[in-house]
Design an enzyme around this catalytic site. Sequence first.
Site, mmCIF file in Angstrom:
data_model
loop_
_atom_site.group_PDB
_atom_site.id
_atom_site.type_symbol
_atom_site.label_atom_id
_atom_site.label_comp_id
_atom_site.label_asym_id
_atom_site.label_seq_id
_atom_site.Cartn_x
_atom_site.Cartn_y
_atom_site.Cartn_z
ATOM 1 C CG HIS A 1 -37.174 13.866 55.544
ATOM 2 N ND1 HIS A 1 -37.996 14.941 55.279
ATOM 3 C CD2 HIS A 1 -37.418 12.975 54.556
ATOM 4 C CE1 HIS A 1 -38.691 14.712 54.173
ATOM 5 N NE2 HIS A 1 -38.358 13.515 53.726
ATOM 6 N NE ARG B 1 -43.429 7.909 54.448
ATOM 7 C CZ ARG B 1 -43.799 8.906 53.667
ATOM 8 N NH1 ARG B 1 -43.970 10.104 54.163
ATOM 9 N NH2 ARG B 1 -44.025 8.724 52.383
#
Length: 189
Positions: A19, A92
Amino acid sequence: MHKGIAIYPGSFDPPTNGHLDLMERGAKIFEELVVAILRNSEKSPMFSVAERLEMLRALTGHLKNVRIDTFDGLMVEYAKSLEATCILRGIRAISDYEYELQMALMNRKLEPTLETVFMMPADKYSYVSSRLVREVAQAGGPVRGLVPEIVEQKLREKLDPAYKLRDARQIAVLNKKDLNKKEKKRKKA
Ligand code: PNS
């Protein structure tokens, strides 16, 4: 640099290095980035919204164009209230794509003027998720390198209340020593 406000929405339960990596990347390309924590998530979170706010504020203190906020209800409505023009989301691996595509298209249907921008975190974080971090930490495994140090500390405190107590006791002992010293000085004087 893209003019205007972008929103990086999520649960951040807890915030991970992935993050943070995305926030740092986002802060470089958007004039202002608002990291927005969803308040009314159905899941029962590990960290309260207040705890996540505090952690995220501490983690992004060095990013001057990033601020942390919370929101309820539809994300596009919140975005409109801020006059934001973009939504930032991280991808991701290909497994994220399906869910993210669905969400981006639904958000576009709800508010066609709002663009979703995807960015990839550093590949070393490509397997890191809040869910796995919680799972590893709850089972007593190490999470060093997966989350920032502040978060590691908070996880430790959350999962081992004795840890916090130990800290508090240590502080109490130190305070007592300090008081004793002062008392001795006072008596000598
Ligand atoms: O970190 P997460 O849990 O993957 O984030 C998901 C989040 C908070 C971005 C998403 O659930 C959301 O925006 N929820 C708010 C409600 C909403 O607008 N739903 C429609 C999105 S398609």
